[in-house]
Design an enzyme around this catalytic site. Structure first.
Site, PDB file in Angstrom:
ATOM      1  N   TYR A   1      13.189  -1.955  -3.497  1.00 62.49           N
ATOM      2  CA  TYR A   1      12.781  -1.972  -5.033  1.00 62.49           C
ATOM      3  C   TYR A   1      11.838  -0.855  -4.735  1.00 62.49           C
ATOM      4  CZ  TYR A   1       8.882  -3.625  -7.769  1.00 62.49           C
ATOM      5  OH  TYR A   1       8.180  -3.464  -8.482  1.00 62.49           O
TER       6      TYR A   1
ATOM      7  N   CYS B   1       0.359  -1.075   0.058  1.00 53.43           N
ATOM      8  CA  CYS B   1      -0.078   0.209  -0.297  1.00 53.43           C
ATOM      9  C   CYS B   1       0.943   0.769   0.022  1.00 53.43           C
ATOM     10  CB  CYS B   1      -0.640   0.105   1.173  1.00 53.43           C
ATOM     11  SG  CYS B   1      -1.738  -1.316   1.162  1.00 53.43           S
TER      12      CYS B   1
ATOM     13  N   CYS C   1      12.128  -0.819   6.714  1.00 56.53           N
ATOM     14  CA  CYS C   1      12.226  -1.983   5.447  1.00 56.53           C
ATOM     15  C   CYS C   1      12.855  -1.565   4.625  1.00 56.53           C
ATOM     16  CB  CYS C   1      10.977  -2.069   4.805  1.00 56.53           C
ATOM     17  SG  CYS C   1      10.726  -3.591   3.584  1.00 56.53           S
TER      18      CYS C   1
ATOM     19  N   SER D   1      13.390  -0.678 -12.318  1.00 62.10           N
ATOM     20  CA  SER D   1      14.626  -1.162 -10.748  1.00 62.10           C
ATOM     21  C   SER D   1      15.752  -0.898 -10.531  1.00 62.10           C
ATOM     22  CB  SER D   1      13.686  -1.528  -9.959  1.00 62.10           C
ATOM     23  OG  SER D   1      12.900  -3.078 -10.406  1.00 62.10           O
TER      24      SER D   1
ATOM     25  N   CYS E   1      14.945  -3.973   9.072  1.00 63.46           N
ATOM     26  CA  CYS E   1      14.526  -4.615   8.592  1.00 63.46           C
ATOM     27  C   CYS E   1      15.622  -5.235   8.028  1.00 63.46           C
ATOM     28  CB  CYS E   1      13.052  -4.860   8.837  1.00 63.46           C
ATOM     29  SG  CYS E   1      12.873  -6.526   8.710  1.00 63.46           S
TER      30      CYS E   1
ATOM     31  N   ASN F   1      -1.061   1.282   5.562  1.00 67.92           N
ATOM     32  CA  ASN F   1       0.449   0.429   4.532  1.00 67.92           C
ATOM     33  C   ASN F   1       0.822  -0.240   6.258  1.00 67.92           C
ATOM     34  OD1 ASN F   1       3.698   1.343   3.233  1.00 67.92           O
ATOM     35  ND2 ASN F   1       2.563  -0.063   3.244  1.00 67.92           N
ATOM     36  N   GLY F   2       0.822  -1.676   5.795  1.00 65.69           N
ATOM     37  CA  GLY F   2       1.925  -2.693   6.321  1.00 65.69           C
ATOM     38  C   GLY F   2       1.374  -3.906   6.842  1.00 65.69           C
TER      39      GLY F   2
ATOM     40  N   CYS G   1      14.024 -11.124   5.345  1.00 66.16           N
ATOM     41  CA  CYS G   1      13.635 -11.515   4.478  1.00 66.16           C
ATOM     42  C   CYS G   1      15.224 -11.641   4.029  1.00 66.16           C
ATOM     43  CB  CYS G   1      12.792 -10.669   3.106  1.00 66.16           C
ATOM     44  SG  CYS G   1      13.301  -9.521   2.684  1.00 66.16           S
TER      45      CYS G   1
ATOM     46  N   CYS H   1       8.607 -12.035   3.716  1.00 69.31           N
ATOM     47  CA  CYS H   1       8.363 -11.374   4.720  1.00 69.31           C
ATOM     48  C   CYS H   1       6.241 -11.216   5.598  1.00 69.31           C
ATOM     49  CB  CYS H   1       7.813 -10.224   3.749  1.00 69.31           C
ATOM     50  SG  CYS H   1       7.561  -8.708   4.887  1.00 69.31           S
TER      51      CYS H   1
ATOM     52  N   ASP I   1      20.079  -6.242 -11.748  1.00 68.11           N
ATOM     53  CA  ASP I   1      18.817  -6.258 -10.926  1.00 68.11           C
ATOM     54  C   ASP I   1      18.106  -6.267 -10.005  1.00 68.11           C
ATOM     55  OD1 ASP I   1      15.742  -5.666 -11.450  1.00 68.11           O
ATOM     56  OD2 ASP I   1      15.372  -8.148 -12.401  1.00 68.11           O
ATOM     57  N   ASP I   2      17.431  -5.200  -9.755  1.00 66.57           N
ATOM     58  CA  ASP I   2      17.691  -5.155  -7.838  1.00 66.57           C
ATOM     59  C   ASP I   2      17.375  -5.796  -7.101  1.00 66.57           C
ATOM     60  OD1 ASP I   2      14.744  -5.315  -7.382  1.00 66.57           O
ATOM     61  OD2 ASP I   2      14.538  -4.253  -9.388  1.00 66.57           O
TER      62      ASP I   2
ATOM     63  N   GLY J   1       1.475   0.019  -5.651  1.00 63.58           N
ATOM     64  CA  GLY J   1      -0.609  -0.382  -5.159  1.00 63.58           C
ATOM     65  C   GLY J   1      -0.930  -0.005  -6.370  1.00 63.58           C
TER      66      GLY J   1
END
Ligand code: SF4
Length: 454
Positions: A253, A8, A247, A294, A444, A110-111, A447, A393, A356-357, A35
């Site tokens: 990204y 989001c 994050c 990206s 964080c 968002n989250g 992942c 995640c 790539d990212d 989003g």
């Protein structure tokens, strides 16, 4: 394309001059990358909430000037959403508007909340009925319940922050106030902007740029900011209660390259990642290309650091709708070809480094390598500007199981073979700290590391 999806983007505005819907519309267009499945705007006019939302891109849902003209008011919140599997429905579109004993509340979130299941059961036992499957409704219920015994809505938000565990950046509109809050770990971004007498809150600074507002600062993790009668106040009782866990994928990204976090653009961080990759994974080649869009900043950084030429390796079709790119596995190569076409003159007869990212599920990269070889590349060296993605995640993205991930149960050598690259190099886990400004505190990287903050 094979990307981790952010769930989001949020925006809130208080503007005594009115015309808030137009401001939110333009901000949501700037946040569209966060989003694309649904969006909405809720405005406050004389303490009543009017909301319009729907499935689709912002410009598709708000496709008639009259819709915005009907959303007059002095406060508004807006939302763009990407839904995870199984939750794609109009009911889950936001902002969520609820009517309760203290009046109206509109919430954009968002989250991802980690203790949704237990809170849901607890509220159900006391009669709660749910209209959506989104955890935003749990956030709304929590705040509404806390409001009953709290002297103000901001106190209710503050008490709710002791209950909600996980990632949440929120903009909330009550009959009199616009409130922004960020969880005490600070997973998701949220910044403050100003334009004349108007105050704004946005997931990313690019939305403030999009409406001509000045970026003031980020909300601190755990901070609550209240706008009431044109004045801004802040509550910091949750600040410093938890280790900062911003994050890192926002840098890698999610966020737009022109967005700024703690004084550094995302573009700079991505370029830096490319330069580090060039240092740690050098290769003798002729040209460096990026996977649009990206992967491009990291490719620029790789080329500059290595002294190799940077060139456009692909032309991206800008006119393919999102729903078109949801193919069955058998159609995937065809879908990638529709989206990206190699620039033969830049790769034919050359040893190519393609950057790539990230590499998430690995469902498309083999096609990218194959397309480059078909276009005449004699060698294809893949460089990924983030570490191997090993863990799911739980903080507001669409990868909720490790099994979905290409690196989860494979070695780097196995992945290299799977995508048929001549070599493969990832950014080292220990290098992530170099991508973020030190003022950010912590971040964080669960992942990649499996070290989950909540
Ligand atoms: Fe971001 Fe990864 Fe942490 Fe999720 S697990 S919040 S994607 S860094």
């Amino acid at each position: 394309m094979d990307k981790l999806k952010e769930e989001c983007g949020i925006f809130g505005v208080y503007d005594p001059g009115g015309n808030v819907a137009n401001i939110v519309f333009h901000a949501l267009v700037a946040l569209q990358h966060r989003g694309q499945e649904s969006c909405g705007i809720a405005v406050n006019r004389d303490k009543e909430v009017y909301c319009y939302k729907g499935m689709g891109l912002v410009t598709d849902v708000f496709n008639d000037k009259k819709i915005l003209d009907n959303l007059e008011g002095t406060m508004a919140v807006g939302h763009v959403r990407y839904s995870s599997e199984g939750t794609q429905s109009p009911e889950n579109a936001q902002p969520l508007v609820l009517h309760y004993i203290k009046g109206n509340l509109a919430i954009a979130h968002n989250g991802g909340i980690r203790n949704t299941a237990e809170l849901k059961k607890e509220y159900e036992r006391t009669g709660a009925i749910y209209q959506t499957t989104s955890d935003t409704e749990i956030v709304a219920y929590t705040i509404a319940r806390q409001r009953i015994d709290s002297p103000s809505i901001q106190e209710a938000v503050s008490k709710s922050m002791n209950i909600l565990k996980g990632a949440y950046s929120l903009v909330i509109m009550s009959p009199q106030k616009l409130i922004a809050a960020r969880d005490m770990w600070g997973f998701r971004p949220l910044c403050i902007g100003k334009k004349g007498d108007a105050y704004m809150f946005a997931s990313e600074s690019c939305a403030l740029d999009g409406v001509g507002a000045d970026y003031i600062r980020e909300l601190e993790p755990g901070e609550i900011v209240v706008i009431e009668k044109g004045k801004m106040t802040t509550m910091k009782e949750h600040v410093g209660k938890a280790p900062t866990s911003f994050c890192i994928f926002e840098h890698i990204y999610f966020s737009r390259p022109d967005s700024v976090f703690n004084g550094r653009t995302v573009y700079e961080s991505r370029k830096l990642a490319g330069a580090i990759l060039a240092q740690d994974h050098p290769v003798d080649a002729d040209v460096v290309i990026g996977v649009p869009d990206s992967g491009v900043p990291a490719a620029v950084g790789y080329a500059k650091k290595s002294g190799m030429e940077y060139a456009d390796g692909f032309i991206k079709s800008r006119y393919i709708g999102r729903t078109f790119i949801q193919p069955e596995k058998a159609d995937r190569e065809w879908a990638v070809r529709m989206k990206l076409n190699p620039l033969r003159s830049n790769v034919a007869g050359k040893r190519v480094v393609v950057v790539d990212d990230s590499l998430v599920r690995g469902t498309t990269f083999a096609y990218i390598v194959k397309m480059l070889r078909d276009a005449g590349a004699v060698e294809v060296h893949v460089r990924i500007a983030s570490p191997p993605f090993l863990w799911p995640c739980y903080y507001g993205t669409d990868v909720t199981s490790g099994k979905q991930l290409i690196a989860h149960s494979r070695t780097i050598e196995e992945i290299k073979k799977l995508i048929a690259a001549d070599s493969l190099g990832y950014l080292g886990l220990e290098r992530l700290k170099d991508l973020v400004p030190s003022e950010m505190g912590g971040f964080c990287d669960a992942c990649f590391s499996g070290s989950f903050p909540v």
